[in-house]
Motif scaffolding. Sequence first.
Motif, PDB file in Angstrom:
ATOM      1  N   GLU A  95       0.831  -1.206   0.000  1.00  0.00           N
ATOM      2  CA  GLU A  95       0.000   0.000   0.000  1.00  0.00           C
ATOM      3  C   GLU A  95       0.867   1.258   0.000  1.00  0.00           C
ATOM      4  OE1 GLU A  95      -3.573   2.119   2.636  1.00  0.00           O
ATOM      5  OE2 GLU A  95      -2.740   0.189   3.240  1.00  0.00           O
ATOM      6  N   CYS A 169      -3.668  -3.130  -7.687  1.00  0.00           N
ATOM      7  CA  CYS A 169      -3.312  -1.804  -7.161  1.00  0.00           C
ATOM      8  C   CYS A 169      -4.406  -0.768  -7.351  1.00  0.00           C
ATOM      9  CB  CYS A 169      -2.022  -1.322  -7.823  1.00  0.00           C
ATOM     10  SG  CYS A 169      -0.598  -2.389  -7.524  1.00  0.00           S
ATOM     11  N   ARG A 171      -7.086  -0.338  -5.569  1.00  0.00           N
ATOM     12  CA  ARG A 171      -7.782   0.057  -4.346  1.00  0.00           C
ATOM     13  C   ARG A 171      -7.542   1.533  -4.042  1.00  0.00           C
ATOM     14  NH1 ARG A 171      -5.783  -5.314  -1.233  1.00  0.00           N
ATOM     15  NH2 ARG A 171      -4.192  -5.156  -2.862  1.00  0.00           N
ATOM     16  N   GLY A 172      -8.462   2.131  -3.343  1.00  0.00           N
ATOM     17  CA  GLY A 172      -8.482   3.575  -3.175  1.00  0.00           C
ATOM     18  C   GLY A 172      -7.191   4.221  -2.723  1.00  0.00           C
ATOM     19  N   TRP A 174      -4.063   2.872  -2.843  1.00  0.00           N
ATOM     20  CA  TRP A 174      -2.900   2.091  -3.267  1.00  0.00           C
ATOM     21  C   TRP A 174      -2.179   2.687  -4.480  1.00  0.00           C
ATOM     22  CZ3 TRP A 174      -1.595  -3.383  -1.963  1.00  0.00           C
ATOM     23  CH2 TRP A 174      -2.051  -3.715  -0.674  1.00  0.00           C
TER      24      TRP A 174
END
Length: 423
Positions: A95, A169, A171-172, A174
Amino acid sequence: MNPRSLRIPLFLLVALAVCALPAPEADLIIHNCRLLVGDGKVIEGATVVLDGGLIRAAGLEAGRWRGIEEIDAAGRTVMPGLIDSHVHLLALAAESAETVARYRRDRLPAVLREFLERGITTIRSTGDPLPAIAEIRDQLRSGVLEGPRLLISGPVLTARDGHPAATICARGTWAWCRENLARELDDAETARQAVAELAEQDVDFIKVVYENRLGAKLDRVALEAIVDEAKVRGLQVVAHAVPGELAVEAIEEGIGGLVHFPVRGSTDSQKLVRELGGLAVSSTLGLLFPVADQQGDLRSPYGSRWNERREEARVAMSKAATVLWQAGAPLALGTDTPMFSPAESWNHEVQALLYAGLTPADVLLTATKNAAGALQLERELGSVEPGKRADLVMVDGRPDIDLEALGQIVLVFKDGRAVVDLR
């Protein structure tokens, strides 16, 4: 008496002189073991000699070696160290730089230890962020970290908006993942630049994603440039190309192997066998193999509920794997399930391979000789032969007959040193 009759033949003098020499000293000699050589051959009552991190002798005769330390295996099985050809050590922590650093500090040492305790002495990271993954590899080499031998590709080369940039990748929070786990390419020029940059950071191989997920697909000219530039740099290129027809295209462009089993698309398994021409394929069958949750319901490794479509995919992939295996394709065990612990990943992949019709002896072949070939380490690893690295596992049982015996590991050696000792 004729003086000539008292002369001793020269060859006999040489033999007597050799016999008078002291026996060479070895670090360790293992006696009385059941030896799985790694090529399917089994030798009962064998001896294995380790010295200087290498195997010096293996078989029914140990030559004239004497050991600083000697072990009576008492009939236990000795086999090559296991190899996982597809792992991601840091992907689930990618992350941010801070989450990667925290994972390395708090979790990674235990993960690396678990690989060894499962008998896995070599792993190949097929996509992890730099410079973190290179630092881990170098710390393993120097002994700062204890764990399996590690080969790395660094970030994955992919199309603009391709996998894993726009998938894992996406996701908000990431954005760091997208920049560090992938290199998004636009054309042949940026492809060559990416390979050059990775080579300068001392990666062991290059991984490219060549498929049309989310409608994003790397141009074939860019793939050609990647393979060409990697060849100049002395690096192997392996491809994530799940659709069969794209796997064939990647093979035609000169890749050195596939990191997933190709199941989707129109290319049949028989054609794929012909096109492979001996190139290794990481199994990763466990990605389409269910696990039971706490309530006993079946789910995918990623947590999705199991359904008829997933079951059909599992059956289709298993049948395709059977075709490839029976045709002699060098399937190499690879897990690609970082959501599990190393032991859980291994067990899950083994169950998927057995479901596909492989025998326990077949599974061990995928995780030793075949996996060493996939990593281009067949001259160093994958079998118990003189001159190879002394990566060995001693097991209280017969894993080539019953893989449950791998739960009874007694000793694990890496480069001739006992890294696990449960005697």
